[in-house]
Design a protein around this motif. Structure first.
Motif, PDB file in Angstrom:
ATOM      1  N   TYR A 117      -1.712  -0.872   3.334  1.00 16.46           N
ATOM      2  CA  TYR A 117      -2.591  -0.096   2.452  1.00 16.46           C
ATOM      3  C   TYR A 117      -3.333  -1.024   1.485  1.00 16.46           C
ATOM      4  O   TYR A 117      -4.554  -0.922   1.302  1.00 16.46           O
ATOM      5  CB  TYR A 117      -1.780   0.915   1.643  1.00 16.46           C
ATOM      6  CG  TYR A 117      -1.286   2.112   2.418  1.00 16.46           C
ATOM      7  CD1 TYR A 117      -2.141   2.842   3.235  1.00 16.46           C
ATOM      8  CD2 TYR A 117       0.035   2.525   2.308  1.00 16.46           C
ATOM      9  CE1 TYR A 117      -1.682   3.957   3.945  1.00 16.46           C
ATOM     10  CE2 TYR A 117       0.512   3.628   3.016  1.00 16.46           C
ATOM     11  CZ  TYR A 117      -0.352   4.338   3.835  1.00 16.46           C
ATOM     12  OH  TYR A 117       0.103   5.429   4.530  1.00 16.46           O
ATOM     13  N   SER A 118      -2.585  -1.922   0.864  1.00 15.56           N
ATOM     14  CA  SER A 118      -3.171  -2.807  -0.139  1.00 15.56           C
ATOM     15  C   SER A 118      -4.268  -3.682   0.471  1.00 15.56           C
ATOM     16  O   SER A 118      -5.361  -3.827  -0.097  1.00 15.56           O
ATOM     17  CB  SER A 118      -2.072  -3.676  -0.753  1.00 15.56           C
ATOM     18  OG  SER A 118      -2.600  -4.527  -1.734  1.00 15.56           O
TER      19      SER A 118
ATOM     20  N   ARG B 195       4.258  -1.070   5.231  1.00 17.56           N
ATOM     21  CA  ARG B 195       3.182  -0.075   5.155  1.00 17.56           C
ATOM     22  C   ARG B 195       2.392  -0.253   3.868  1.00 17.56           C
ATOM     23  O   ARG B 195       1.167  -0.131   3.845  1.00 17.56           O
ATOM     24  CB  ARG B 195       3.764   1.333   5.235  1.00 17.56           C
ATOM     25  CG  ARG B 195       4.392   1.667   6.583  1.00 17.56           C
ATOM     26  CD  ARG B 195       4.966   3.082   6.568  1.00 17.56           C
ATOM     27  NE  ARG B 195       3.916   4.065   6.348  1.00 17.56           N
ATOM     28  CZ  ARG B 195       4.153   5.362   6.093  1.00 17.56           C
ATOM     29  NH1 ARG B 195       5.404   5.804   6.004  1.00 17.56           N
ATOM     30  NH2 ARG B 195       3.164   6.205   5.928  1.00 17.56           N
ATOM     31  N   MET B 196       3.096  -0.550   2.772  1.00 20.22           N
ATOM     32  CA  MET B 196       2.430  -0.735   1.489  1.00 20.22           C
ATOM     33  C   MET B 196       1.477  -1.918   1.543  1.00 20.22           C
ATOM     34  O   MET B 196       0.360  -1.873   1.016  1.00 20.22           O
ATOM     35  CB  MET B 196       3.481  -0.958   0.413  1.00 20.22           C
ATOM     36  CG  MET B 196       2.971  -0.795  -1.011  1.00 20.22           C
ATOM     37  SD  MET B 196       2.585   0.915  -1.429  1.00 20.22           S
ATOM     38  CE  MET B 196       0.918   0.711  -2.056  1.00 20.22           C
TER      39      MET B 196
ATOM     40  N   PHE C 165      -7.489  -1.526   1.456  1.00 19.57           N
ATOM     41  CA  PHE C 165      -8.335  -1.147   0.328  1.00 19.57           C
ATOM     42  C   PHE C 165      -9.127  -2.349  -0.178  1.00 19.57           C
ATOM     43  O   PHE C 165     -10.344  -2.268  -0.385  1.00 19.57           O
ATOM     44  CB  PHE C 165      -7.479  -0.567  -0.808  1.00 19.57           C
ATOM     45  CG  PHE C 165      -7.225   0.901  -0.696  1.00 19.57           C
ATOM     46  CD1 PHE C 165      -8.065   1.824  -1.308  1.00 19.57           C
ATOM     47  CD2 PHE C 165      -6.135   1.378   0.020  1.00 19.57           C
ATOM     48  CE1 PHE C 165      -7.829   3.190  -1.213  1.00 19.57           C
ATOM     49  CE2 PHE C 165      -5.889   2.744   0.119  1.00 19.57           C
ATOM     50  CZ  PHE C 165      -6.727   3.655  -0.503  1.00 19.57           C
TER      51      PHE C 165
ATOM     52  N   ILE D  50      -1.675  -1.271  -5.361  1.00 13.43           N
ATOM     53  CA  ILE D  50      -2.757  -1.583  -4.428  1.00 13.43           C
ATOM     54  C   ILE D  50      -3.792  -2.484  -5.104  1.00 13.43           C
ATOM     55  O   ILE D  50      -4.302  -3.438  -4.510  1.00 13.43           O
ATOM     56  CB  ILE D  50      -3.408  -0.283  -3.903  1.00 13.43           C
ATOM     57  CG1 ILE D  50      -2.529   0.311  -2.802  1.00 13.43           C
ATOM     58  CG2 ILE D  50      -4.817  -0.539  -3.381  1.00 13.43           C
ATOM     59  CD1 ILE D  50      -3.045   1.608  -2.229  1.00 13.43           C
TER      60      ILE D  50
END
Length: 249
Positions: A35-36, A31-32, A39, A15
């Protein structure tokens, strides 16, 4: 448990630095990426709102590189978004290596903008109160908890994209950042004598007018006590009216 911690550590490392650190293999890339981005955008948005003048001096790509370096390299010690600006100052002061994209006054400007934010969210110290300037002679003087007397090498209060000093001026800049009686944050540019006066008050809370002038005269012996008193009255009266100086209840 060890496997879970390893996955968690890789998750957070990716992330922070998705371009160089692989994501955990068991998390869907789409999805990753969400998230990254989430944030980083949160961190970048808060830093931008806390340091708007500093941000205005960079082009978009260079600004994002700076924030990304902070996100990757600095281990924040607080979970509170309002304290991220202080963490950013810590990073610039102790970890960051300046580049050719950074203005020479970068750290001082960032500190000045952080002070403005800090003053804006501080709780009032209810053990102190405002008072009538007519009572200056008899009232113990203290610097308001909502005021900060500062000195900088650069005139940070005047910096903008159109006004960027390229060298250190011969004279420092003295500034009071304060929150007024209407809860508006502002600043006052002051001279060295007023800055010295406020330093004495800050180091001696509840000092009386006579003692203040005597302490000032001991450091500026070229001026008589009467001259100092005459000048101090008008300066202190203005600062009392703006809520910079207060007294204990």
């Amino acid at each position: 448990m060890s496997h879970f911690k390893d996955v968690q550590a890789q998750f957070m490392a990716h992330i922070k630095d998705p371009d160089h650190i692989a994501a955990p293999s068991d998390i869907e890339p789409r999805r990753m990426a969400i998230y990254s981005e989430l944030f980083f955008n949160n961190i970048e948005g808060f830093i931008t709102s806390a340091f708007p003048v500093l941000k205005s001096l960079y082009d978009e790509d260079d600004w994002l590189v700076l924030v990304r370096k902070f996100f990757i390299e600095h281990n924040c010690k607080t979970p509170y978004f309002l304290e991220i600006s202080q963490e950013f100052i810590e990073y610039l002061s102790h970890q960051y290596q300046m580049t050719t994209h950074d203005p020479i006054f970068m750290l001082e400007l960032a500190h000045y903008e952080w002070v403005e934010l800090d003053i804006s969210i501080r709780d009032e110290d209810e053990s102190y109160t405002n008072f009538d300037p007519d009572d200056l002679d008899i009232t113990p003087l203290s610097l308001s908890h909502l005021a900060w007397s500062l000195s900088y090498q650069f005139p940070v209060h005047t910096i903008s994209p159109e006004n960027q000093p390229q060298s250190i001026p011969e004279e420092p800049s003295y500034i009071i950042v304060f929150r007024d009686l209407e809860d508006e944050v502002g600043f006052i540019a002051i001279n060295g004598m007023t800055a010295l006066m406020l330093q004495i008050i800050n180091e001696n809370p509840n000092i009386k007018f006579e003692a203040l002038c005597e302490a000032l005269q001991s450091q500026v012996q070229s001026l008589s006590l009467d001259i100092i008193k005459q000048g101090a009255v008008s300066i202190l009266t203005a600062l009392i009216e703006q809520g910079v100086l207060v007294t204990q209840k």
